[in-house]
Design an enzyme around this catalytic site. Sequence first.
Site, mmCIF file in Angstrom:
data_model
loop_
_atom_site.group_PDB
_atom_site.id
_atom_site.type_symbol
_atom_site.label_atom_id
_atom_site.label_comp_id
_atom_site.label_asym_id
_atom_site.label_seq_id
_atom_site.Cartn_x
_atom_site.Cartn_y
_atom_site.Cartn_z
ATOM 1 N N THR A 41 0.708 -1.282 0.000
ATOM 2 C CA THR A 41 0.000 0.000 0.000
ATOM 3 C C THR A 41 0.725 1.314 0.000
ATOM 4 O OG1 THR A 41 -1.805 -1.071 1.173
ATOM 5 C CG2 THR A 41 -1.853 1.288 1.155
ATOM 6 N N ASP A 57 -3.585 3.225 -3.751
ATOM 7 C CA ASP A 57 -3.275 2.332 -4.878
ATOM 8 C C ASP A 57 -4.240 1.150 -4.788
ATOM 9 O OD1 ASP A 57 -1.168 -0.284 -4.027
ATOM 10 O OD2 ASP A 57 -1.944 1.142 -2.551
ATOM 11 N N ARG A 59 -3.212 -2.466 -5.059
ATOM 12 C CA ARG A 59 -2.568 -3.800 -5.037
ATOM 13 C C ARG A 59 -2.691 -4.417 -3.643
ATOM 14 N NH1 ARG A 59 3.622 -4.591 -6.895
ATOM 15 N NH2 ARG A 59 2.636 -4.475 -8.944
ATOM 16 N N LYS A 73 -9.250 0.179 -1.509
ATOM 17 C CA LYS A 73 -8.688 0.505 -0.203
ATOM 18 C C LYS A 73 -9.324 1.724 0.433
ATOM 19 C CE LYS A 73 -4.378 -1.518 -1.587
ATOM 20 N NZ LYS A 73 -2.937 -1.467 -1.617
ATOM 21 N N GLY A 87 -2.131 -2.075 5.852
ATOM 22 C CA GLY A 87 -1.840 -3.075 6.867
ATOM 23 C C GLY A 87 -2.520 -4.376 6.484
ATOM 24 N N SER A 169 3.533 1.072 3.028
ATOM 25 C CA SER A 169 4.939 0.860 2.653
ATOM 26 C C SER A 169 5.405 1.895 1.641
ATOM 27 C CB SER A 169 5.123 -0.545 2.093
ATOM 28 O OG SER A 169 4.212 -0.750 1.036
ATOM 29 N N ASP A 206 7.559 1.519 -4.991
ATOM 30 C CA ASP A 206 7.417 0.596 -3.871
ATOM 31 C C ASP A 206 6.897 -0.734 -4.399
ATOM 32 O OD1 ASP A 206 4.935 0.132 -1.371
ATOM 33 O OD2 ASP A 206 7.038 -0.465 -1.264
ATOM 34 N N SER A 209 3.164 -1.679 -3.545
ATOM 35 C CA SER A 209 2.045 -0.922 -4.116
ATOM 36 C C SER A 209 2.094 -1.064 -5.615
ATOM 37 C CB SER A 209 2.153 0.559 -3.773
ATOM 38 O OG SER A 209 2.426 0.725 -2.416
#
Lengths: 275, 227
Positions: A41, A57, A59, A73, A87, A169, A206, A209
């Site tokens: 995330t 995002d 994923r 999300k 999380g 992240s 990242d 994500s």
Amino acid sequence: MTKSNVMEVPPKGGFTFDLCRRNTMLQQQGAKLPKFRKTGTTIVGLIFKDGVILGADTRATEGEIVCDKNCEKIHYLAPNISCCGAGTAADTENVTDMVSSQLVLHRYATGRESRVVTALTMLKSHLFRYQGQVSAALVLGGVDVTGPHLHAVYPHGSTDTLPFATMGSGSLAAMSVFESRYKENLTKEEGMEIVSAAICAGIFNDLGSGSNVDLCIITKARKEYLRNYQQPNPRSYSRSKGYDFKIGHTAVLSTKITQLRQHVQVLEGDAMEEE
Amino acid sequence: MEPMACQWTDAPHSMGTTIMAVEYNGGVILGADSRTTTGVYVANRASDKITELTDNVYLCRSGSAADSQVVSDYVRYFLNQHTILLGRLATVKTASTLVKELSYQNKSFLETGLIVAGWDKYEGGSVYGIPLGGTLLRLPFATGGSGSSYLYGFLDQAWKSNMTQEEAEALVVKSISLAIARDGASGGVVRTVTINEEGVQRKFYAGDKLPLFHEEIAPRPTPIHAN
């Protein structure tokens, strides 16, 4: 074995941590904990002139595998409040659903539109009670009678009130975009541009994500949920002939047909009526 | 090891911190830095660690962000009810005793160091330090947080009793700046709250307005990315 005379007092509520100790002991002995579905995330929020813009995002990962390429999300909390979750996916989904229900009851009891601080207090007291075991890091935003509000909520139950926030992240990549481009009194278009740029920074830099950008713009008048506002990761190859498997593509080796009717018998009583 | 396991986003939210409060002739001054960290990442560079308990009593928070926020929320709630029942402003001693009760009775679960300071008509300005175990200590000045280590010697030399408001405020700003210079977990801006008979005054000292010390370089403004 003698029966214990002490009455078993049911736990009063709250988390019992006994199994956590067992899990740590098992882990030390070499057992592997199951990998739970995390939203690696990048989630962000910022306050602009007329309200709040939330971005995320899409994923969801299970260890190293992407288990959902287009998950949602940005969760609904109230008609004027939304919440992005990072999380453990189960924790974010359930804690936001739970607070959303509590807010409906609260609206009935008070007869008023929900306030963002109400949602914030409900979330932080729940998360603190579970001492960080509920792994939900949230960006909570909304507009109520007192104006636009944006809060970051951490798994242990602490909160920050900020004009712009990032979590997950990919938060460092997104924060770098915000820190260089954010200013006060942004217009809606400027705000949307900066939020998408921040999410894209997370998506491309990242590993946790990826995929698409979701936006949610909340103002006094209304809430706009722009699902897949940007799709910067289209499927790069698709077969020109299309994917179509006609009968005959797969060889049939053997066929066995079992009639289930033979195995079901009515022993006594009436057969079930058909209406 | 999972490539996505990030220590900085999974670590508990803590306020490394430098907090302090001093008594002066007529009231108290509370001061704090503004950095909140999760591991080594600065989660909030402009946090407010001085929270209001009542109109005349404020609290400086350090340690675990979650624990200190919950304690301050509970104490604010109890003091609200106490003020209604009592019919007068709560005293600083009452507020600190409540904070101490929560800290001491829950010492195995909490990790937070607090400083309660305020003004009431019986004692004037008073400062109470409530460190980790839940001790309650009335002091003429108190410091807390990871940055406080760097201030013990400095304050032993620099603190005098019966300072004026200007002297006390300058002392607080200088102390927090010194701690920020040496402690990695403290930084950002300096916030001060002055409480006296007249009321409460909040001040804010931006990072570039703070005094510089040995080998510190003056901050240069960075141009905002033009798009």
